[in-house]
Design a protein around this motif. Sequence first.
Motif: not given
Length: 187
Positions: A100, A112, A128
């Motif tokens: 992501v 997030i 992330i």
Amino acid sequence: HDVSRPFHWRTVVVSGLRQAQALLSTLDSISTPAKKPITNLFLSDRSERRAVVDWYRHRAPHDEDDATMLRTYEHEHEAWRDTQRRLLSHASSTLKSLAVMSYDPYESAQYIQDVISMKFPALEELTIRGSAWEPTLPDDIASHKLPDEGCMPLLKMVHLVDTVAFPRIIRQITKQSSAVTHLRFSG
């Protein structure tokens, strides 16, 4: 084409709201009872062309193009959150690898948090990327959005890139998985 059919949709790369919404439209149009299993997903809130790292442009645009881009992003926040949630809901039960990328300097913390708040029973690898300027959410605010402990039971590898919220994210992820064996920081 028929030979490769079982492997369609295994690895999906989505960059930006327009691509994400087009993918959702395609997924919604599939008439088979069993949705396509996505095992590897790269999800970015910005297209490659707009994955800008020079955040000063967001605070004081230099020209009309910068100002237009900023206005566009301001109007996309809720649409992106909804689209991201819907895509991840579709893929959550089959995802093994998730990356992501959140480039938004003001909203990446929320994007997030939305990801960490979901259940991923098969997820083994998580990357992330957040904004270096993202506001950190206090643990007491962020933790009420978390699902039950153990919602990422197979998660082994975590890679965190360019986020100031490393400690909070690590605490939340360790509540979701006791199987983490590799933790990498970049940026």
